[in-house]
Enzyme design. Sequence first.
Site, PDB file in Angstrom:
ATOM      1  N   THR A  96       0.922  -1.197   0.046  1.00 32.36           N
ATOM      2  CA  THR A  96       0.033   0.002   0.182  1.00 32.36           C
ATOM      3  C   THR A  96       0.957   1.128   0.043  1.00 32.36           C
ATOM      4  O   THR A  96       1.413   1.513   1.060  1.00 32.36           O
ATOM      5  CB  THR A  96      -0.927  -0.222   1.108  1.00 32.36           C
ATOM      6  OG1 THR A  96      -1.971  -1.071   1.313  1.00 32.36           O
ATOM      7  CG2 THR A  96      -1.928   1.299   1.327  1.00 32.36           C
ATOM      8  N   LYS A 171      -7.282   1.143  -2.612  1.00 33.89           N
ATOM      9  CA  LYS A 171      -6.984   0.667  -1.466  1.00 33.89           C
ATOM     10  C   LYS A 171      -7.006   1.913  -0.539  1.00 33.89           C
ATOM     11  O   LYS A 171      -7.298   1.378   0.970  1.00 33.89           O
ATOM     12  CB  LYS A 171      -5.401   0.349  -1.495  1.00 33.89           C
ATOM     13  CG  LYS A 171      -4.792  -0.333   0.032  1.00 33.89           C
ATOM     14  CD  LYS A 171      -5.808  -1.532   0.423  1.00 33.89           C
ATOM     15  CE  LYS A 171      -5.327  -2.277   1.939  1.00 33.89           C
ATOM     16  NZ  LYS A 171      -4.014  -2.763   1.742  1.00 33.89           N
ATOM     17  N   LYS A 239      -0.278   4.745   8.850  1.00 29.64           N
ATOM     18  CA  LYS A 239       0.731   5.016   7.420  1.00 29.64           C
ATOM     19  C   LYS A 239      -0.437   5.252   6.309  1.00 29.64           C
ATOM     20  O   LYS A 239      -0.364   6.095   5.706  1.00 29.64           O
ATOM     21  CB  LYS A 239       1.793   3.895   7.162  1.00 29.64           C
ATOM     22  CG  LYS A 239       2.500   4.181   5.860  1.00 29.64           C
ATOM     23  CD  LYS A 239       1.803   3.438   4.571  1.00 29.64           C
ATOM     24  CE  LYS A 239       1.969   1.852   4.857  1.00 29.64           C
ATOM     25  NZ  LYS A 239       1.335   1.089   3.669  1.00 29.64           N
TER      26      LYS A 239
END
Length: 299
Positions: A96, A171, A239
Site C-alpha cells: 500500500t 486501497k 501509515k
Amino acid sequence: MKNIGFIGLGTMGAPMASNLLKQGYGVTVYNRTASRCEPLAEQGARTASTPREAAEGQHLVITMVSDDHSIRDIYYGEDGVFAGLSSGVTVMDNSTISPELVKQLAAEADKLGCSFIDAPVTGSKPAAVDGTLVFMVGGDAEAIAAQSDVFDTLGKKVLHMGPNGSGAVAKLAHNTMVGINNLALAEGFAIAAKSGIPAESFLELVQLGSAGSKAADLKGRKIIEHDFSNQFSLALMLKDLKLAASLTDSQSIPAPMLSIAKSLFQAGQTQGYGDEDLSAVVKTYETWIGRTIGGKPLE
C-alpha cells in the site's frame, strides 16, 4: 510454471510466498532481514542477497513491503529491482503506497519493456495464509489477465479498478473506511463498558443489528479478550491513513472522519501500540473510561 521473485517477507508476504511454493512455482525470495528467508528456503525457495538478484531471470516479480521509502530502496539503485529486470517481465506491487509513486514505477517499468501492476490487497494475515485475499488492481487488462493463475493461488477475487494508480487509490479509500469502522467499534464498546454493559452482550447486539460490520466480526473478540496479536498493525493503518489524507488534500476532498481517525491512530502510536494489531486503538478509549472493555479496572 512461472519463476517468481518475491520481495518482502513480513506478516503478509511470507504466507503469500509460501502459498506460491505449495502450488509449485519456482520462487526466489529476498528480505532486508535475511533470517526471514530461512522458513521459505526450507520449503524450497531460492534466496537472493539483493532485490536485483531476486528480479533476475524471473517471469514475474512481486513486492510486498511497508511504505514508499521501502519501495524506493528496493526498486532503484544498482542492486534494485529495475537493474535486474529483462524485457517482458511483469512486476506486481502488493504494497500500500502512494498513487503518485505507483505511476512513477509504472513509467520506469514501461521504459524497460516491462508491465507494471499495482495490486494492493485486503484480508490481512488470515486471508494471506488461507490464499483468500482480495486484490484491487491498477494496470493494463491484458497484463492482469496474464497473471490470473498467480491471483488464483493467492486470493479469491481480483477487482480491476482502472489504469496504474487506481489500485492504490482504491486501497486508500478502502482503508480509510477500515480505520473509521474500527474506531466506531471501539467507541461503541467504550460507551457500553462505561455504563456496565457486558462486552459479550454488546458485541452480540452489534453483530445482529444495523451496526454490524467486518470490524465487529474480525476484531470484536480480540478487543474483549485483549488479544492484540498482529494481523495488520496499528502503525501500518496509521501509515495508510496518512497516505489517504495526502491524497484527499491534493484533490481538495473534505474528509473530516479521515482526519479524526488519523489523529486517534496517531494517539495509539504515540502511546506505544504501533506494533500491535490495529484493534489496539481501543486502548486509547480504555484510558479515557478507566477500565478495559472486558470490565476490569485499569491497573
